[in-house]
Write a protein that holds these residues in place. Sequence first.
Motif, short mmCIF file in Angstrom:
data_model
loop_
_atom_site.label_atom_id
_atom_site.label_comp_id
_atom_site.label_asym_id
_atom_site.label_seq_id
_atom_site.Cartn_x
_atom_site.Cartn_y
_atom_site.Cartn_z
N GLN A 227 87.19 57.83 56.27
CA GLN A 227 86.75 56.36 56.24
C GLN A 227 87.48 56.39 54.75
O GLN A 227 87.62 55.61 54.15
N GLU A 260 86.21 60.34 50.35
CA GLU A 260 85.36 59.24 51.76
C GLU A 260 85.88 60.42 53.23
O GLU A 260 86.00 59.63 54.11
N GLU A 292 76.46 57.41 55.14
CA GLU A 292 76.70 56.49 55.67
C GLU A 292 76.71 56.44 57.03
O GLU A 292 77.23 58.24 57.46
N GLY A 294 79.76 56.75 59.33
CA GLY A 294 81.25 57.47 59.79
C GLY A 294 81.25 59.36 58.85
O GLY A 294 82.08 59.56 59.20
N TYR A 295 80.27 59.56 58.41
CA TYR A 295 79.73 61.08 57.99
C TYR A 295 78.71 62.13 58.44
O TYR A 295 78.50 63.26 58.82
#
Length: 359
Positions: A227, A260, A292, A294-295
């Motif tokens: 990310q 990230e 989040e 994106g994970y």
Amino acid sequence: MDRKAATLICLALCLACFLVGQLFPMPGAAGEARGRALVALRGGEGDQGRCSASELSAREAGHASGAALRQRLVAKWAAGGSVAAWDQQVPLDSAPAWNSPTIWDIWAPTYGCQQPVHVGGVGSSKWATALPLESKAVCNPHQMRAMRDCVIYSFGVGWDTTFEISMLRLAPHCKVRVFDPTTTAEKFWQLVEAQTPDGETPPAPPALDFVKVGLAAETSGNYREGQLWNNVESISVMTLEDIMKQQGDEHLSILKVDIEGSEWTALPQACDAGSMAKVDQLLLEVHMGGCEAGYRQHNRGKLAGLFEKLEAVGMRGISNIPNLVPVSKGSYPGCAEYTFVNKNGPFVTHSCGAGAPVA
């Protein structure tokens, strides 16, 4: 002369020789060896704090017991004892995943630390912002004051330079290198100035320096994994091995990684390449589903695989702290800060007894 008088004279001569030796140390190798022994007794150098083989063996036995408990917990709570099935049936971005036991209960620390200390997280009166500052749990940081070769790599700084500033306050002779491909050197140094405690001079090169490159499983100028922040579409990255070669470093005292989501490929590669075995202590934030959006693809299976890789090269977990910032925003605690120590490194091997600094 009677026997009693002769004995007294001999004792007086021995005492005189001893005092002369204390006041006027003998030259040569014998004198140097004696001097080193005295310095060691005073805590200046030598093996003070070195753990015995039995002490280290006991720690490894404790680790083995903790790792075995982890396997029993997986067998008990995962569907059919399979982590992969567990991920499929109860994904981390669902509420049931955070009923006890959570992943942080199962993949928990298996090692102890004589003196864990939270480092960083405190800025200055000039730092007025809603963005949170984070500390890192460091094992036995007092040892670094006497390490002759102290090297710290910090990957991913974002808006927070307080860890790096604090480490240099603790051990000013250390070489601290910050790597972040999503910001600029100008912004980095602005952060350092704004977050240095009131009344102190901000650290500067050569002690502290910034490199605009990221950590990954490959060396590339067009990397798109993870990310990425600040509207960056691609970044320049290098493997840990290549960065250490570029920087001229053969070992790292501390490796801090907050990248990230790229940790899931970068760190296994570093283990396979032999680079991770040259790290004495790893401070790692893992980013998993629930933290989040994106994970979402990062699950228990990835954490289990990463633990297997790290432990195979000697890394032992001493701390895990869930990141509760996402929780305050309505997400789940799917990110956490881990601290690992290398069982063969000085933070372990020289941490017994009085726990004196490493020479």
